[in-house]
Design a protein around this motif. Sequence first.
Motif, PDB file in Angstrom:
ATOM      1  N   GLY A 155       0.817  -1.208   0.000  1.00 19.03           N
ATOM      2  CA  GLY A 155       0.000   0.000   0.000  1.00 19.03           C
ATOM      3  C   GLY A 155       0.849   1.255   0.000  1.00 19.03           C
ATOM      4  O   GLY A 155       2.069   1.208   0.182  1.00 19.03           O
TER       5      GLY A 155
ATOM      6  N   ILE B  74      -0.883  -4.464  -4.754  1.00 19.97           N
ATOM      7  CA  ILE B  74      -0.709  -4.926  -3.383  1.00 19.97           C
ATOM      8  C   ILE B  74      -0.664  -6.444  -3.371  1.00 19.97           C
ATOM      9  O   ILE B  74      -1.177  -7.105  -4.270  1.00 19.97           O
ATOM     10  CB  ILE B  74      -1.810  -4.374  -2.444  1.00 19.97           C
TER      11      ILE B  74
ATOM     12  N   THR C 146      -3.255  -3.290   4.599  1.00 18.65           N
ATOM     13  CA  THR C 146      -2.288  -2.344   4.076  1.00 18.65           C
ATOM     14  C   THR C 146      -3.062  -1.119   3.594  1.00 18.65           C
ATOM     15  O   THR C 146      -4.115  -1.238   2.971  1.00 18.65           O
ATOM     16  CB  THR C 146      -1.443  -2.970   2.936  1.00 18.65           C
TER      17      THR C 146
END
Length: 124
Positions: free
Chosen positions: A9, A20, A118
Amino acid sequence: EVQLQASGGGLVQPGGSLRISCNTSGFVFGHYTIGWFRQAPGKEREGVACIANYDGTVYYGSYLEDRFTISSDAAKNTVYLQMSNLKPEDTGVYYCAADQISGYCLPARPYDFWGQGTEVTVSS
């Protein structure tokens, strides 16, 4: 012990792209479904995409307009979410989850195993 580690992220400008990753361990990767979920501030967690590793079936949130792609690398026990043409409304914490689920896999409730998330921020 089942473990999921989301990473990748960050801050990205509107219209940009980001990938991601969800690295997993502790279970037979090919037997599980992996899902990506996100939660924006003040909103409920929503399903983004999921993939059934046992047959490759994928589902996407209907609101994505074909901007995201989920993929799975069995050699690395890792699932990716490639996000393109990002919008400010894509901002949130992205979580990956795993469980042995058959059929439609976007609802969060059936998943027993979750990673820590994230953060993705889309802003100029």
